[in-house]
Scaffold this motif. Structure first.
Motif, PDB file in Angstrom:
ATOM      1  N   GLY A   1       3.081   1.511  10.208  1.00 57.49           N
ATOM      2  CA  GLY A   1       2.085   0.964   9.285  1.00 57.49           C
ATOM      3  C   GLY A   1       1.406  -0.274   9.852  1.00 57.49           C
ATOM      4  O   GLY A   1       0.247  -0.559   9.542  1.00 57.49           O
ATOM      5  N   LYS A   2       2.124  -1.030  10.681  1.00 53.99           N
ATOM      6  CA  LYS A   2       1.535  -2.252  11.232  1.00 53.99           C
ATOM      7  C   LYS A   2       0.325  -1.916  12.100  1.00 53.99           C
ATOM      8  O   LYS A   2      -0.691  -2.589  12.052  1.00 53.99           O
ATOM      9  CB  LYS A   2       2.589  -3.019  12.037  1.00 53.99           C
TER      10      LYS A   2
ATOM     11  N   ASN B   1       5.676  -7.887  -0.109  1.00 49.88           N
ATOM     12  CA  ASN B   1       6.634  -8.544   0.765  1.00 49.88           C
ATOM     13  C   ASN B   1       6.000  -9.896   1.058  1.00 49.88           C
ATOM     14  O   ASN B   1       4.896  -9.915   1.599  1.00 49.88           O
ATOM     15  CB  ASN B   1       6.780  -7.711   2.056  1.00 49.88           C
TER      16      ASN B   1
ATOM     17  N   ASP C   1      -1.976  -2.006   1.141  1.00 47.78           N
ATOM     18  CA  ASP C   1      -0.762  -1.735   1.910  1.00 47.78           C
ATOM     19  C   ASP C   1       0.324  -1.312   0.924  1.00 47.78           C
ATOM     20  O   ASP C   1       0.851  -2.121   0.176  1.00 47.78           O
ATOM     21  CB  ASP C   1      -0.399  -3.012   2.678  1.00 47.78           C
TER      22      ASP C   1
ATOM     23  N   TYR D   1       5.716  -0.156   0.506  1.00 46.82           N
ATOM     24  CA  TYR D   1       6.904  -0.236  -0.371  1.00 46.82           C
ATOM     25  C   TYR D   1       6.703   0.529  -1.681  1.00 46.82           C
ATOM     26  O   TYR D   1       7.442   0.323  -2.641  1.00 46.82           O
ATOM     27  CB  TYR D   1       7.252  -1.698  -0.682  1.00 46.82           C
TER      28      TYR D   1
ATOM     29  N   SER E   1       8.599   4.104   7.221  1.00 42.53           N
ATOM     30  CA  SER E   1       9.643   3.114   7.526  1.00 42.53           C
ATOM     31  C   SER E   1      10.563   2.788   6.365  1.00 42.53           C
ATOM     32  O   SER E   1      11.779   2.851   6.495  1.00 42.53           O
ATOM     33  CB  SER E   1       8.997   1.802   7.992  1.00 42.53           C
ATOM     34  N   LYS E   2       9.977   2.411   5.235  1.00 44.50           N
ATOM     35  CA  LYS E   2      10.798   1.819   4.173  1.00 44.50           C
ATOM     36  C   LYS E   2      11.381   2.886   3.251  1.00 44.50           C
ATOM     37  O   LYS E   2      12.588   2.935   3.040  1.00 44.50           O
ATOM     38  CB  LYS E   2       9.963   0.813   3.373  1.00 44.50           C
TER      39      LYS E   2
ATOM     40  N   ARG F   1       8.757   4.754  13.988  1.00 45.80           N
ATOM     41  CA  ARG F   1       7.398   4.255  14.168  1.00 45.80           C
ATOM     42  C   ARG F   1       6.359   5.295  13.727  1.00 45.80           C
ATOM     43  O   ARG F   1       5.652   5.888  14.537  1.00 45.80           O
ATOM     44  CB  ARG F   1       7.134   3.809  15.637  1.00 45.80           C
TER      45      ARG F   1
HETATM   46  N1  PMP Z   1       3.325  -3.872   5.637  1.00 41.91           N
HETATM   47  C1  PMP Z   1       4.302  -4.652   5.143  1.00 41.91           C
HETATM   48  C2  PMP Z   1       4.016  -5.478   3.954  1.00 41.91           C
HETATM   49  C3  PMP Z   1       5.561  -4.681   5.749  1.00 41.91           C
HETATM   50  O1  PMP Z   1       6.513  -5.474   5.255  1.00 41.91           O
HETATM   51  C4  PMP Z   1       5.791  -3.890   6.875  1.00 41.91           C
HETATM   52  C5  PMP Z   1       7.159  -4.006   7.471  1.00 41.91           C
HETATM   53  N2  PMP Z   1       7.364  -3.876   8.715  1.00 41.91           N
HETATM   54  C6  PMP Z   1       4.724  -3.078   7.350  1.00 41.91           C
HETATM   55  C7  PMP Z   1       3.512  -3.112   6.691  1.00 41.91           C
HETATM   56  C8  PMP Z   1       4.773  -2.216   8.553  1.00 41.91           C
HETATM   57  O2  PMP Z   1       5.874  -1.449   8.720  1.00 41.91           O
HETATM   58  P1  PMP Z   1       5.960  -0.368   9.871  1.00 41.91           P
HETATM   59  O3  PMP Z   1       5.110  -0.810  11.008  1.00 41.91           O
HETATM   60  O4  PMP Z   1       7.406  -0.301  10.205  1.00 41.91           O
HETATM   61  O5  PMP Z   1       5.451   0.915   9.265  1.00 41.91           O
END
Ligand code: PMP
Ligand code: GLU
Length: 391
Positions: free
Chosen positions: A102-103, A177, A205, A208, A238-239, A247
């Motif tokens: 997601g990042k 978050n 985003d 979660y 991820s979550k 990834r």
């Molecule tokens: N957005 C938020 C708010 C997050 O806390 C995270 C945690 N890593 C991510 C995006 C991205 O997660 P990831 O790259 O593991 O999908």
């Protein structure tokens, strides 16, 4: 030697990842550290998902995927999921790109939207990576500080106060978050009103999204009237599915923006990993009760931790509505959040993330992840009692 990049030199490394690494290294060196720093589920990835990845590897999904922006079954599974869970209706052929996490989807969203100097609003306390990813895409990060005393409530006035002719987009994390807040209908209406009035793009985003407690509703911004054409929805495995190491994330939204997103993806990472895409298909199309079970565990841990921590003199913590972070304060201490988290590690062997990493409105807080086994949380409470007493 000539000067290195001023842009990259100007951004900090991710504090959440750094504290996480530090806690893991201390544990590996034999120190008794309780790692509450990083947001990484303690559950294993469900076995039917792992099995799908192993089968995909054996069946040759070890080459470049086709199409590079995501294998067709996954693009379709994401479109189905968005329709089913979020009331967001997209064309899987044109409106979604699969990303390595997601990042990276956030980076793509900002790169596709911004021109140099464009301002991007974000809600503070904010996840550590938002201001840097805005800057990496050439934008100017603009915080909208949400006061802790008002339970970090989003209002149209707070958003309007930061809008200038250069404001291009607004980033919203829902659930948040580090605050654990979930956007209410009233807050959604405020976001929609201001986004339309100021002609803003919204980056929503929803990583979660599956971790919302007490049966609360989760509102996806792109589903609100007038928002589909201006909203990019970010999500990933991820979550919810305990798949941080795989990834895999995605970005979905209007066709013209997704065209640029796909272009940027193709010139940077090329694609996410092929076999993890097969695992994601199994996750999204398979049984969903497993993620509800994990959510219920986080909720039980929240209940335990909030009660136990508030019983300690010198610790104050709000209950959370979603995600898996608690954001306590230590009102009797003069220490700032960096000093507090250092003291927590040195004196109590608890690794937490300093609140200041989430922006100045996070000062005074430390973030604890409760994506951690109950037995570890119980030990953390015992240590916190002693720590707060000695503060
Ligand atoms: N957005 C938020 C708010 C997050 O806390 C995270 C945690 N890593 C991510 C995006 C991205 O997660 P990831 O790259 O593991 O999908
Ligand atoms: N998002 C998680 C956190 O906030 C994982 C670490 C990161 O990507 O920053 O801890």
């Amino acid at each position: 030697m000539k000067e290195l990049s001023q842009l990259i030199s100007s951004i900090p490394a991710s504090v959440t990842l750094a504290v996480n690494d530090k806690a893991k290294a201390l544990q590996a060196a034999g120190h008794d550290v309780i790692a509450l720093a990083g947001g990484d589920p303690d559950f294993d990835t469900p076995p039917h998902i792992t099995a799908a990845a192993l089968a995909a590897i054996e069946n040759g999904a070890t080459h470049y995927p086709a199409p590079m922006k995501g294998i067709v079954p996954l693009l379709e599974a994401i479109a189905d999921k968005l329709a089913r869970d979020n009331n967001i209706h997209i064309d899987p052929k044109t409106d979604v790109v699969v990303t390595p996490g997601g990042k990276w989807a956030l980076n793509l969203a900002l790169s596709a939207l911004l021109n140099p100097g464009d301002e991007v609003l974000y809600l503070e306390p904010v996840w550590v990576s938002y201001p840097p990813v805005i800057m990496l895409a050439g934008g100017m990060p603009v915080p909208v500080s949400l006061p802790s005393e008002d339970n970090f409530r989003i209002t149209a006035d707070a958003l309007r106060a930061k809008i200038t002719p250069r404001t291009k987009a607004l980033m919203v994390t829902n659930p948040s978050n580090p605050t654990g807040r979930v956007v209410t209908k009233e807050e959604l209406d405020a976001i929609v009103e201001v986004a339309i009035e100021a002609d803003l793009y919204v980056i929503s985003d929803e990583i979660y999204e599956k971790l919302v407690f007490d049966g609360r509703p989760h509102y996806s911004i792109a589903a609100a009237p007038g928002m589909a054409e201006r909203t990019l929805t970010i999500d990933g495995m991820s979550k919810a599915y305990a798949m941080t190491g795989w990834r895999l994330g995605w970005i979905a939204g209007p066709t013209p923006i997704l065209k640029l997103v796909a272009r940027m993806n193709s010139q940077t990472v090329s694609s996410a990993a092929n076999f993890t895409m097969h695992a994601a298909v199994a996750a999204l199309n398979g049984p969903q009760d497993i993620i509800a079970e994990m959510r219920d565990s986080y909720q039980a841990r929240r209940d335990f931790m909030v009660k136990a921590m508030n019983e300690i003199d010198g610790v104050e913590v709000r209950s959370i509505e979603g995600a898996f972070y608690l954001f306590p304060r230590f009102p009797n201490s003069e220490k700032n959040s960096l000093e507090l988290s250092e003291a927590l590690l040195d004196k109590a062997g608890i690794a937490g993330t300093p609140g200041i990493a989430f922006g100045s409105s996070g000062e005074g807080h430390v973030r604890f992840s409760i994506a951690t086994a109950m037995s570890e949380l119980e030990r953390a409470v015992e240590r916190l009692e002693k720590f707060a007493h000695e503060l």
